[in-house]
Write a protein that holds these residues in place. Structure first.
Motif, PDB file in Angstrom:
ATOM      1  N   PRO A   2       0.803  -1.226   0.000  1.00 45.31           N
ATOM      2  CA  PRO A   2       0.000   0.000   0.000  1.00 45.31           C
ATOM      3  C   PRO A   2       0.836   1.278   0.000  1.00 45.31           C
ATOM      4  O   PRO A   2       0.525   2.221  -0.745  1.00 45.31           O
ATOM      5  N   SER A   3       1.892   1.326   0.793  1.00 49.66           N
ATOM      6  CA  SER A   3       2.656   2.585   0.859  1.00 49.66           C
ATOM      7  C   SER A   3       3.394   2.843  -0.456  1.00 49.66           C
ATOM      8  O   SER A   3       3.391   3.971  -0.960  1.00 49.66           O
ATOM      9  N   GLY A   4       3.977   1.800  -1.037  1.00 54.65           N
ATOM     10  CA  GLY A   4       4.706   1.971  -2.295  1.00 54.65           C
ATOM     11  C   GLY A   4       3.784   2.354  -3.438  1.00 54.65           C
ATOM     12  O   GLY A   4       4.108   3.226  -4.254  1.00 54.65           O
ATOM     13  N   PHE A   9       9.439  -1.542  -8.123  1.00 60.49           N
ATOM     14  CA  PHE A   9      10.018  -2.882  -8.290  1.00 60.49           C
ATOM     15  C   PHE A   9       9.477  -3.779  -7.192  1.00 60.49           C
ATOM     16  O   PHE A   9       9.606  -3.471  -6.006  1.00 60.49           O
ATOM     17  N   GLU A  10       8.879  -4.890  -7.608  1.00 66.68           N
ATOM     18  CA  GLU A  10       8.217  -5.786  -6.658  1.00 66.68           C
ATOM     19  C   GLU A  10       8.724  -7.214  -6.842  1.00 66.68           C
ATOM     20  O   GLU A  10       8.709  -7.752  -7.941  1.00 66.68           O
ATOM     21  N   ARG A  11       9.146  -7.794  -5.738  1.00 70.50           N
ATOM     22  CA  ARG A  11       9.699  -9.150  -5.783  1.00 70.50           C
ATOM     23  C   ARG A  11       8.687 -10.188  -6.279  1.00 70.50           C
ATOM     24  O   ARG A  11       9.015 -11.063  -7.070  1.00 70.50           O
ATOM     25  N   GLY A  63       1.305  -6.319  -1.768  1.00 71.83           N
ATOM     26  CA  GLY A  63       1.945  -6.622  -0.488  1.00 71.83           C
ATOM     27  C   GLY A  63       1.000  -7.310   0.481  1.00 71.83           C
ATOM     28  O   GLY A  63       0.308  -8.270   0.132  1.00 71.83           O
ATOM     29  N   GLY A  64       0.937  -6.766   1.696  1.00 74.86           N
ATOM     30  CA  GLY A  64       0.165  -7.397   2.765  1.00 74.86           C
ATOM     31  C   GLY A  64      -1.294  -7.001   2.796  1.00 74.86           C
ATOM     32  O   GLY A  64      -1.971  -7.220   3.808  1.00 74.86           O
ATOM     33  N   MET A  65      -1.789  -6.410   1.694  1.00 78.44           N
ATOM     34  CA  MET A  65      -3.170  -5.923   1.743  1.00 78.44           C
ATOM     35  C   MET A  65      -4.206  -6.977   1.370  1.00 78.44           C
ATOM     36  O   MET A  65      -5.349  -6.927   1.810  1.00 78.44           O
ATOM     37  N   ALA A  93      12.074  -4.143   5.962  1.00 81.02           N
ATOM     38  CA  ALA A  93      12.876  -2.966   5.545  1.00 81.02           C
ATOM     39  C   ALA A  93      14.179  -3.451   4.909  1.00 81.02           C
ATOM     40  O   ALA A  93      15.291  -3.048   5.269  1.00 81.02           O
ATOM     41  N   GLU A  94      14.001  -4.286   3.922  1.00 78.03           N
ATOM     42  CA  GLU A  94      15.134  -5.024   3.357  1.00 78.03           C
ATOM     43  C   GLU A  94      16.221  -4.152   2.761  1.00 78.03           C
ATOM     44  O   GLU A  94      17.411  -4.445   2.884  1.00 78.03           O
ATOM     45  N   VAL A  95      15.798  -3.099   2.108  1.00 77.27           N
ATOM     46  CA  VAL A  95      16.774  -2.255   1.412  1.00 77.27           C
ATOM     47  C   VAL A  95      17.647  -1.521   2.428  1.00 77.27           C
ATOM     48  O   VAL A  95      18.870  -1.469   2.296  1.00 77.27           O
TER      49      VAL A  95
HETATM   50  O1  48F Z   1       4.520  -5.444   3.310  1.00 74.88           O
HETATM   51  P1  48F Z   1       3.917  -4.476   2.373  1.00 74.88           P
HETATM   52  O2  48F Z   1       2.447  -4.497   2.189  1.00 74.88           O
HETATM   53  O3  48F Z   1       4.463  -3.013   2.804  1.00 74.88           O
HETATM   54  P2  48F Z   1       3.764  -1.689   3.347  1.00 74.88           P
HETATM   55  O4  48F Z   1       3.341  -0.822   2.215  1.00 74.88           O
HETATM   56  O5  48F Z   1       2.444  -2.184   4.075  1.00 74.88           O
HETATM   57  C1  48F Z   1       2.503  -2.956   5.227  1.00 74.88           C
HETATM   58  C2  48F Z   1       1.167  -3.659   5.403  1.00 74.88           C
HETATM   59  O6  48F Z   1       0.909  -4.508   4.307  1.00 74.88           O
HETATM   60  C3  48F Z   1       1.059  -4.491   6.682  1.00 74.88           C
HETATM   61  C4  48F Z   1       1.078  -3.677   7.923  1.00 74.88           C
HETATM   62  C5  48F Z   1       0.192  -2.495   8.052  1.00 74.88           C
HETATM   63  O7  48F Z   1      -1.084  -2.839   8.179  1.00 74.88           O
HETATM   64  O8  48F Z   1       1.786  -3.956   8.839  1.00 74.88           O
HETATM   65  O9  48F Z   1       2.107  -5.438   6.729  1.00 74.88           O
HETATM   66  O10 48F Z   1       4.690  -1.128   4.342  1.00 74.88           O
HETATM   67  O11 48F Z   1       4.575  -4.639   0.944  1.00 74.88           O
HETATM   68  C6  48F Z   1       5.962  -4.697   0.789  1.00 74.88           C
HETATM   69  C7  48F Z   1       6.259  -5.290  -0.566  1.00 74.88           C
HETATM   70  O12 48F Z   1       7.661  -5.208  -0.787  1.00 74.88           O
HETATM   71  C8  48F Z   1       8.075  -6.370  -1.491  1.00 74.88           C
HETATM   72  C9  48F Z   1       7.231  -7.492  -0.874  1.00 74.88           C
HETATM   73  O13 48F Z   1       7.144  -8.605  -1.748  1.00 74.88           O
HETATM   74  C10 48F Z   1       5.895  -6.787  -0.667  1.00 74.88           C
HETATM   75  O14 48F Z   1       5.012  -6.969  -1.753  1.00 74.88           O
HETATM   76  N1  48F Z   1       9.511  -6.536  -1.282  1.00 74.88           N
HETATM   77  C11 48F Z   1      10.142  -6.817  -0.102  1.00 74.88           C
HETATM   78  N2  48F Z   1      11.471  -6.856  -0.278  1.00 74.88           N
HETATM   79  C12 48F Z   1      11.689  -6.593  -1.604  1.00 74.88           C
HETATM   80  C13 48F Z   1      10.444  -6.395  -2.232  1.00 74.88           C
HETATM   81  C14 48F Z   1      12.870  -6.504  -2.413  1.00 74.88           C
HETATM   82  N3  48F Z   1      14.091  -6.667  -1.905  1.00 74.88           N
HETATM   83  N4  48F Z   1      12.720  -6.236  -3.729  1.00 74.88           N
HETATM   84  C15 48F Z   1      11.495  -6.054  -4.273  1.00 74.88           C
HETATM   85  N5  48F Z   1      10.351  -6.134  -3.537  1.00 74.88           N
END
Ligand code: 48F
Length: 261
Positions: free
Chosen positions: A35-37, A54-56, A62-64, A172-174
């Motif tokens: 969601p944030s990205g 860029f999405e893995r 993501g987590g939505m 927060a991999e990066v």
């Molecule tokens: O985890 P994610 O949804 O990040 P967010 O925007 O939102 C967090 C919520 O979903 C939830 C929460 C709040 O309610 O706690 O968890 O902070 O999406 C992060 C995306 O980054 C991708 C991963 O597959 C996911 O879709 N990702 C992670 N590491 C990498 C990556 C990487 N090294 N390269 C590319 N994509």
């Protein structure tokens, strides 16, 4: 119409290559299509800056998708309602200042809006490192997720960007890989990666937005990566802070781009 498989293949290769080549030099590179990205990318593209995401995984969102514990409904608080309204996502009031939305509608709408605003989304690509010049982050090091999964010894490619956003969520991999490799001082209380704390939705939602910003020259954090980096709490399945953080990082970056800094 007679179908020619070679034309189909050629079309895919040529069009993908064009899109990829056009994304090698960006204003903003965002890692992670949660969601944030997605929200950050949408606002940056809407302002006509050059942004790619860029999405893995193959899937965007993501987590939505899974709401809370796979109950695919999402909860938002009042403060984020105006962002959902902007995307025309259907919402239902649950109780005073609490709203729900269908997680599938939410993800797919954010994704479509980002694409239509001009965001280039590359799924199936993992960011494994950053590109640096002296004291500044200047781009991404990327590889196919399939290469990562297979453990193949294949060198990556690079993408230049004026700014990079870590929107990779809890890991927060990066930020982590950057600090591990470069031993730099981050803008956190301990000058290093803090790690997230346990569940406290109220505090977590506040700090994720408040602390959204630049953590090292050229490197920004948004979404849950903010709390992971700065030692904030986790918030569980409430998503308003993610959208607000995405909106905030977009505003900060557009200001930087506008002022040429
Ligand atoms: O985890 P994610 O949804 O990040 P967010 O925007 O939102 C967090 C919520 O979903 C939830 C929460 C709040 O309610 O706690 O968890 O902070 O999406 C992060 C995306 O980054 C991708 C991963 O597959 C996911 O879709 N990702 C992670 N590491 C990498 C990556 C990487 N090294 N390269 C590319 N994509």
């Amino acid at each position: 119409m007679e179908l020619d498989e070679i034309k189909v293949s050629g079309a895919i290769i040529e069009r993908f290559t064009r899109k990829f080549l056009q994304s090698l030099d960006l204003d903003v590179a965002i890692v992670g299509a949660g969601p944030s990205g997605l929200v950050a990318a949408y606002y940056i593209a809407k302002a006509k800056a050059k942004v790619a995401l860029f999405e893995r995984k193959l899937s965007i969102g993501g987590g939505m998708w899974g709401g809370g514990m796979l109950f695919n409904e999402i909860v938002f608080q009042e403060e984020a309602k105006r962002i959902l309204d902007e995307f025309q996502i259907s919402m239902e009031k649950f109780q005073d200042k609490y709203y729900t939305a269908d997680s599938v509608e939410t993800v797919s709408t954010l994704c479509a809006a980002a694409c239509r605003a001009g965001v280039r989304i590359f799924n199936g690509i993992s960011v494994e490192d950053l590109m640096v010049r002296e004291e500044k982050v200047v781009g991404l090091v990327i590889n196919w997720t399939a290469v990562e999964m297979a453990g193949l010894h294949v060198d990556p490619l690079a993408v230049r960007a004026k700014f990079v956003v870590d929107a990779t969520g809890h890991p927060a991999e990066v930020v982590q890989v950057f600090q591990r490799k470069n031993k730099v001082a981050l803008k956190t209380p301990s000058e290093s990666f803090q790690g997230e704390r346990s569940l406290w939705a109220e505090a977590a939602e506040r700090s994720t937005v408040e602390n959204t910003g630049e953590i090292y020259p050229g490197l920004y954090v948004a979404g849950m990566a903010v709390n992971a980096t700065l030692g904030g709490y986790r918030m569980g399945p409430i998503f308003g802070g993610m959208l607000l953080s995405g909106e905030k990082v977009a505003g900060l970056l557009l200001n930087r781009l506008g002022s040429g800094q």
